[in-house]
Write a protein that holds these residues in place. Structure first.
Motif, PDB file in Angstrom:
ATOM      1  N   TRP A  97       0.791  -1.184  -0.055  1.00 51.98           N
ATOM      2  CA  TRP A  97      -0.044  -0.064  -0.022  1.00 51.98           C
ATOM      3  C   TRP A  97       0.900   1.240  -0.016  1.00 51.98           C
ATOM      4  CZ3 TRP A  97      -3.995  -1.277   4.533  1.00 51.98           C
ATOM      5  CH2 TRP A  97      -4.793  -2.399   4.339  1.00 51.98           C
ATOM      6  N   ARG A  98       0.437   2.335  -0.483  1.00 53.05           N
ATOM      7  CA  ARG A  98       0.836   3.603  -0.385  1.00 53.05           C
ATOM      8  C   ARG A  98      -0.036   4.495   0.155  1.00 53.05           C
ATOM      9  NH1 ARG A  98      -0.251   3.049  -6.116  1.00 53.05           N
ATOM     10  NH2 ARG A  98      -0.873   4.885  -7.031  1.00 53.05           N
ATOM     11  N   SER A  99       0.395   5.610   0.575  1.00 52.11           N
ATOM     12  CA  SER A  99      -0.560   6.856   0.836  1.00 52.11           C
ATOM     13  C   SER A  99      -0.541   7.943   0.075  1.00 52.11           C
ATOM     14  CB  SER A  99      -0.366   7.385   2.310  1.00 52.11           C
ATOM     15  OG  SER A  99       1.195   7.716   2.475  1.00 52.11           O
ATOM     16  N   LEU A 100       0.625   8.106  -1.110  1.00 51.60           N
ATOM     17  CA  LEU A 100       0.761   9.222  -1.917  1.00 51.60           C
ATOM     18  C   LEU A 100       0.439   8.696  -3.124  1.00 51.60           C
ATOM     19  CD1 LEU A 100       4.525   9.769  -0.570  1.00 51.60           C
ATOM     20  CD2 LEU A 100       2.376  11.123   0.200  1.00 51.60           C
ATOM     21  N   PRO A 101      -0.321   9.764  -4.055  1.00 47.27           N
ATOM     22  CA  PRO A 101      -0.605   9.542  -5.389  1.00 47.27           C
ATOM     23  C   PRO A 101       0.742   9.342  -6.280  1.00 47.27           C
ATOM     24  CG  PRO A 101      -0.936  11.916  -4.679  1.00 47.27           C
ATOM     25  CD  PRO A 101      -0.489  11.125  -3.375  1.00 47.27           C
ATOM     26  N   ALA A 102       0.432   8.451  -7.097  1.00 48.19           N
ATOM     27  CA  ALA A 102       1.768   7.947  -7.947  1.00 48.19           C
ATOM     28  C   ALA A 102       1.480   7.589  -9.413  1.00 48.19           C
ATOM     29  CB  ALA A 102       2.738   7.303  -7.152  1.00 48.19           C
ATOM     30  N   ASP A 103       2.205   7.750 -10.308  1.00 47.64           N
ATOM     31  CA  ASP A 103       1.946   7.031 -11.437  1.00 47.64           C
ATOM     32  C   ASP A 103       2.110   5.670 -11.302  1.00 47.64           C
ATOM     33  OD1 ASP A 103       2.230   5.702 -14.097  1.00 47.64           O
ATOM     34  OD2 ASP A 103       3.418   7.499 -14.833  1.00 47.64           O
ATOM     35  N   PRO A 104       1.072   4.720 -11.584  1.00 48.59           N
ATOM     36  CA  PRO A 104       0.963   3.390 -11.406  1.00 48.59           C
ATOM     37  C   PRO A 104       2.194   2.634 -11.944  1.00 48.59           C
ATOM     38  CG  PRO A 104      -1.189   4.039 -11.854  1.00 48.59           C
ATOM     39  CD  PRO A 104      -0.326   5.175 -12.156  1.00 48.59           C
ATOM     40  N   HIS A 105       2.830   3.118 -13.120  1.00 43.10           N
ATOM     41  CA  HIS A 105       3.873   2.558 -13.601  1.00 43.10           C
ATOM     42  C   HIS A 105       5.072   2.989 -13.057  1.00 43.10           C
ATOM     43  CE1 HIS A 105       1.255   1.337 -16.856  1.00 43.10           C
ATOM     44  NE2 HIS A 105       0.881   2.660 -16.822  1.00 43.10           N
ATOM     45  N   HIS A 106       5.097   3.839 -11.984  1.00 40.67           N
ATOM     46  CA  HIS A 106       6.309   4.266 -11.387  1.00 40.67           C
ATOM     47  C   HIS A 106       6.275   4.135  -9.750  1.00 40.67           C
ATOM     48  CE1 HIS A 106       8.084   5.385 -15.217  1.00 40.67           C
ATOM     49  NE2 HIS A 106       6.975   6.128 -15.320  1.00 40.67           N
ATOM     50  N   ALA A 107       5.258   3.133  -9.285  1.00 42.47           N
ATOM     51  CA  ALA A 107       5.141   3.014  -8.076  1.00 42.47           C
ATOM     52  C   ALA A 107       5.465   1.663  -7.411  1.00 42.47           C
ATOM     53  CB  ALA A 107       3.483   3.411  -7.754  1.00 42.47           C
ATOM     54  N   PHE A 108       6.274   0.732  -7.907  1.00 44.85           N
ATOM     55  CA  PHE A 108       7.023  -0.348  -7.674  1.00 44.85           C
ATOM     56  C   PHE A 108       5.547  -1.364  -7.120  1.00 44.85           C
ATOM     57  CE2 PHE A 108       9.884   2.509  -6.736  1.00 44.85           C
ATOM     58  CZ  PHE A 108      11.159   2.155  -7.279  1.00 44.85           C
ATOM     59  N   GLY A 109       4.490  -1.309  -7.830  1.00 41.18           N
ATOM     60  CA  GLY A 109       3.242  -2.167  -7.667  1.00 41.18           C
ATOM     61  C   GLY A 109       2.519  -1.797  -6.680  1.00 41.18           C
ATOM     62  N   THR A 110       2.723  -0.739  -6.031  1.00 41.81           N
ATOM     63  CA  THR A 110       1.965  -0.401  -4.638  1.00 41.81           C
ATOM     64  C   THR A 110       0.547   0.050  -5.167  1.00 41.81           C
ATOM     65  OG1 THR A 110       2.660   1.848  -4.846  1.00 41.81           O
ATOM     66  CG2 THR A 110       3.990   0.139  -3.376  1.00 41.81           C
ATOM     67  N   ILE A 111      -0.268   0.156  -4.275  1.00 44.37           N
ATOM     68  CA  ILE A 111      -1.616   0.425  -4.538  1.00 44.37           C
ATOM     69  C   ILE A 111      -2.189   1.548  -3.522  1.00 44.37           C
ATOM     70  CG2 ILE A 111      -2.496  -1.735  -5.826  1.00 44.37           C
ATOM     71  CD1 ILE A 111      -4.057  -2.108  -3.018  1.00 44.37           C
ATOM     72  N   LEU A 112      -3.168   2.242  -3.627  1.00 45.38           N
ATOM     73  CA  LEU A 112      -3.975   3.040  -2.876  1.00 45.38           C
ATOM     74  C   LEU A 112      -4.999   2.299  -1.953  1.00 45.38           C
ATOM     75  CD1 LEU A 112      -3.970   6.519  -4.747  1.00 45.38           C
ATOM     76  CD2 LEU A 112      -2.606   6.145  -2.642  1.00 45.38           C
ATOM     77  N   PRO A 113      -4.840   2.324  -1.064  1.00 41.66           N
ATOM     78  CA  PRO A 113      -5.936   1.292   0.017  1.00 41.66           C
ATOM     79  C   PRO A 113      -7.092   1.987   0.028  1.00 41.66           C
ATOM     80  CG  PRO A 113      -4.255   1.919   1.149  1.00 41.66           C
ATOM     81  CD  PRO A 113      -3.845   2.362   0.014  1.00 41.66           C
ATOM     82  N   SER A 114      -8.112   1.431   0.090  1.00 39.13           N
ATOM     83  CA  SER A 114      -9.593   2.122   0.286  1.00 39.13           C
ATOM     84  C   SER A 114      -9.612   2.336   1.871  1.00 39.13           C
ATOM     85  CB  SER A 114     -10.760   1.177  -0.018  1.00 39.13           C
ATOM     86  OG  SER A 114     -10.918   0.241   0.680  1.00 39.13           O
ATOM     87  N   PRO A 115     -10.614   3.229   2.205  1.00 38.83           N
ATOM     88  CA  PRO A 115     -10.799   3.338   3.718  1.00 38.83           C
ATOM     89  C   PRO A 115     -11.066   1.942   4.476  1.00 38.83           C
ATOM     90  CG  PRO A 115     -11.596   5.271   2.836  1.00 38.83           C
ATOM     91  CD  PRO A 115     -11.356   4.352   1.663  1.00 38.83           C
ATOM     92  N   ASP A 116     -11.929   1.228   3.581  1.00 37.89           N
ATOM     93  CA  ASP A 116     -12.556   0.102   4.151  1.00 37.89           C
ATOM     94  C   ASP A 116     -11.054  -0.839   4.564  1.00 37.89           C
ATOM     95  OD1 ASP A 116     -14.973   0.715   4.525  1.00 37.89           O
ATOM     96  OD2 ASP A 116     -15.471  -0.387   2.550  1.00 37.89           O
ATOM     97  N   GLN A 117     -10.040  -1.034   3.562  1.00 35.28           N
ATOM     98  CA  GLN A 117      -8.985  -1.977   3.742  1.00 35.28           C
ATOM     99  C   GLN A 117      -8.321  -1.365   4.971  1.00 35.28           C
ATOM    100  OE1 GLN A 117      -8.023  -1.037  -0.430  1.00 35.28           O
ATOM    101  NE2 GLN A 117      -7.465  -3.483  -0.558  1.00 35.28           N
ATOM    102  N   PHE A 118      -8.190   0.034   5.251  1.00 35.53           N
ATOM    103  CA  PHE A 118      -7.357   0.358   6.350  1.00 35.53           C
ATOM    104  C   PHE A 118      -8.025  -0.026   7.599  1.00 35.53           C
ATOM    105  CE2 PHE A 118      -5.439   4.059   3.843  1.00 35.53           C
ATOM    106  CZ  PHE A 118      -4.238   3.891   4.231  1.00 35.53           C
ATOM    107  N   THR A 119      -9.374   0.049   7.603  1.00 35.36           N
ATOM    108  CA  THR A 119     -10.137  -0.459   8.865  1.00 35.36           C
ATOM    109  C   THR A 119     -10.005  -1.906   8.902  1.00 35.36           C
ATOM    110  OG1 THR A 119     -11.709   1.469   8.596  1.00 35.36           O
ATOM    111  CG2 THR A 119     -12.302  -0.492   9.824  1.00 35.36           C
TER     112      THR A 119
END
Length: 138
Positions: A97-119
């Motif tokens: 997971w990451r918390s910062l916006p990023a170009d998906p092609h340059h973010a090492f495969g990380t994703i922005l989790p949803s609020p539900d995923q955090f919870t």
């Protein structure tokens, strides 16, 4: 399967192992379980407070929870190590997971989790903490 469900299955197995006598908890394991439980309490506190925190803080805290588990895992063997290894594996999606916006092609495969995923992850850590607290006093 979500993180919380995976942790619930893992803790059910630990409870069954101790109840059936397959896992005879040693004093050293009790001490380590208490240490991990205390560390997890520090990383993921009261649920109502978590929702209003910035995602970066929530992610840092979840990563710290994984670190607490990993450090203790390095210091033990047997059932407690297997249990903590399973817990670390269950929480491993957090590492992508990451918390910062990023170009998906340059973010090492990380994703922005949803609020539900955090919870979900935070609830899983609390459930894990409760099980470790139980192990510490068993």
């Amino acid at each position: 399967m979500d993180i919380q469900t995976t942790i619930a299955k893992l803790t059910e197995e630990a409870e069954r192992e101790t109840r059936e006598g397959a896992w005879k908890i040693t004093e050293g394991e009790r001490l380590l379980a208490r240490k991990v439980a205390d560390g997890l309490t520090e990383t993921v506190d009261v649920p109502a407070d978590r929702q209003s925190l910035p995602e970066a803080v929530r992610l840092e805290d979840l990563r710290e929870a994984i670190a607490v588990i990993a450090i203790t895992l390095a210091r033990t063997h047997g059932h407690l190590a297997w249990f903590l290894g399973g817990a670390g594996t269950a929480l491993s999606p957090v590492l992508h997971w990451r918390s910062l916006p990023a170009d998906p092609h340059h973010a090492f495969g990380t994703i922005l989790p949803s609020p539900d995923q955090f919870t979900d992850a935070e609830e899983a850590v609390r459930h894990l903490r409760d099980t470790l607290t139980h192990i510490a006093v068993a």
